[in-house]
Write a protein that holds these residues in place. Structure first.
Motif, PDB file in Angstrom:
ATOM      1  N   LEU A 170       0.826  -1.204   0.000  1.00  0.00           N
ATOM      2  CA  LEU A 170       0.000   0.000   0.000  1.00  0.00           C
ATOM      3  C   LEU A 170       0.866   1.261   0.000  1.00  0.00           C
ATOM      4  O   LEU A 170       0.552   2.252  -0.656  1.00  0.00           O
ATOM      5  N   LEU A 171       1.982   1.205   0.722  1.00  0.00           N
ATOM      6  CA  LEU A 171       2.879   2.355   0.764  1.00  0.00           C
ATOM      7  C   LEU A 171       3.486   2.617  -0.609  1.00  0.00           C
ATOM      8  O   LEU A 171       3.641   3.766  -1.035  1.00  0.00           O
ATOM      9  N   LEU A 172       3.821   1.556  -1.319  1.00  0.00           N
ATOM     10  CA  LEU A 172       4.438   1.718  -2.630  1.00  0.00           C
ATOM     11  C   LEU A 172       3.451   2.280  -3.647  1.00  0.00           C
ATOM     12  O   LEU A 172       3.842   2.988  -4.575  1.00  0.00           O
TER      13      LEU A 172
ATOM     14  N   GLY B 188      14.847   1.101  -1.318  1.00  0.00           N
ATOM     15  CA  GLY B 188      15.168   1.750  -0.054  1.00  0.00           C
ATOM     16  C   GLY B 188      13.941   1.957   0.817  1.00  0.00           C
ATOM     17  O   GLY B 188      13.975   1.724   2.038  1.00  0.00           O
ATOM     18  N   GLY B 189      12.835   2.383   0.198  1.00  0.00           N
ATOM     19  CA  GLY B 189      11.596   2.599   0.950  1.00  0.00           C
ATOM     20  C   GLY B 189      11.023   1.311   1.511  1.00  0.00           C
ATOM     21  O   GLY B 189      10.515   1.285   2.635  1.00  0.00           O
TER      22      GLY B 189
ATOM     23  N   PRO C  56       6.015   7.995   2.886  1.00  0.00           N
ATOM     24  CA  PRO C  56       6.503   7.529   1.579  1.00  0.00           C
ATOM     25  C   PRO C  56       6.285   8.527   0.439  1.00  0.00           C
ATOM     26  O   PRO C  56       7.116   8.622  -0.459  1.00  0.00           O
ATOM     27  N   VAL C  57       5.183   9.282   0.477  1.00  0.00           N
ATOM     28  CA  VAL C  57       4.965  10.252  -0.601  1.00  0.00           C
ATOM     29  C   VAL C  57       5.975  11.391  -0.514  1.00  0.00           C
ATOM     30  O   VAL C  57       6.425  11.924  -1.532  1.00  0.00           O
ATOM     31  N   VAL C  58       6.339  11.757   0.701  1.00  0.00           N
ATOM     32  CA  VAL C  58       7.333  12.818   0.888  1.00  0.00           C
ATOM     33  C   VAL C  58       8.706  12.325   0.444  1.00  0.00           C
ATOM     34  O   VAL C  58       9.459  13.050  -0.213  1.00  0.00           O
TER      35      VAL C  58
END
Length: 326
Positions: A49-51, A77-78, A178-180
């Protein structure tokens, strides 16, 4: 000694290597179980979901399709940063996970992974994530990743989760990062559209999580976690879900100045669709009917995906932006 071999008076060494030089199937299965257990510590479904939000943020940052290499490096990395935070969370919350039906199959509860091993795994993943981002992306993205891990562990898991019903409201800020990071990976800076995307996920998190909390209310109560559905009435929770949903949908429209009619159309339609189900849940609670909060939970995932995919497509096509003043 198996019954068959015992009858013939001989035993079988099951640990021996196969004559071909291959390991026995049991050893391969054991290795897969260990690898799978460590992978489960990272909570891969949460990372997915973060990706979904990171890549569109990178598209919007450059208002075009970013370098595939940069996207890959940022995602690697994320993913490692998120995996680190999730693994360390599992270590800290092992006692909670043991008494919750929803989490009782996690590796530390089942003793699939030793506690010390999980701790080392989480710490190594965190350091590695910063190294990957610093060496392949930029310093700012690495700093943001480490800050996110520290916030998730010390502010949310250790500070808020067991102490306040507002835990997911403020603790959810970690899931907004993650968006930042994606924006910083492309631009080397953090500008206002990144904060708007942060806000979309920030206001999305309470309805998403409280719907889950309504379903597993007894689990959270048994574990002593004061989620809002545990300490408040269903009517209050449903009302808060509706309020946050309206703010979330309105917040998505703040991106209109840097997007086109395409994103705006999907943001409005998807927002109306989600608000319909949020209000339906509230109406069912008011009438005392059986509610299905997991339906809203799953639709919240779909809603977020629609908004951010629309953001990515809009940026990739490069349509003229609306540039609306606020």
């Amino acid at each position: 000694m198996s019954p068959v071999n015992a009858a013939h008076g001989r035993s079988e060494d099951t640990s021996a290597v196969h004559p071909t030089g291959e390991r026995p199937h049991g050893e391969r299965r054991s290795l897969r179980r260990v690898v799978g257990a460590y992978a489960a510590l990272a909570k891969p479904r949460v990372i997915e979901l973060l990706l979904v939000t990171t890549i569109p943020a990178m598209f919007l940052a450059g208002r075009q399709i970013p370098s595939p290499w940069l996207v890959l490096a940022t995602l690697v990395g994320g993913t490692m940063a998120a995996g680190s935070a999730n693994a360390l969370n599992c270590v800290i919350d092992a006692d909670i996970d043991k008494v919750m039906n929803r989490t009782k199959r996690r590796p530390l509860v089942k003793d699939s992974v030793p506690r010390r091993g999980a701790l080392i795994f989480g710490l190594v993943m965190g350091v590695a994530s910063a190294a990957v981002l610093y060496l392949t992306v930029n310093l700012l993205s690495a700093i943001l990743a480490i800050a996110t891990i520290l916030f998730y562990i010390f502010v949310y898991t250790l500070g808020l989760k067991r102490r306040t019903s507002q835990n997911v409201v403020w603790g959810g800020a970690a899931g907004c990062m993650p968006v930042v990071i994606g924006w910083a990976a492309v631009t080397g800076t953090v500008q206002w559209p990144a904060f708007v995307m942060f806000g979309v996920i920030f206001f999305w998190t309470p309805p998403h999580t409280w719907a889950l909390g309504m379903k597993y209310r007894d689990d959270y109560e048994r574990a002593g976690v004061p989620m809002l559905p545990v300490v408040a009435t269903a009517q209050h929770v449903a009302r808060q879900i509706v309020i946050y949903s309206w703010v979330m949908v309105a917040w998505t429209l703040l991106l209109l100045p840097v997007t086109s009619w395409l994103y705006g159309t999907f943001a409005i339609l998807a927002g109306g669709w989600f608000l319909f189900y949020a209000h339906s849940l509230q109406a069912a609670v008011r009438r005392g009917e059986e509610t299905k909060p997991m339906a809203l939970f799953h639709r919240s995932n779909t809603y977020l995906m629609i908004v951010f995919v629309a953001l990515a497509v809009d940026s990739a096509i490069g349509l003229p932006t609306l540039g609306l003043p606020f």
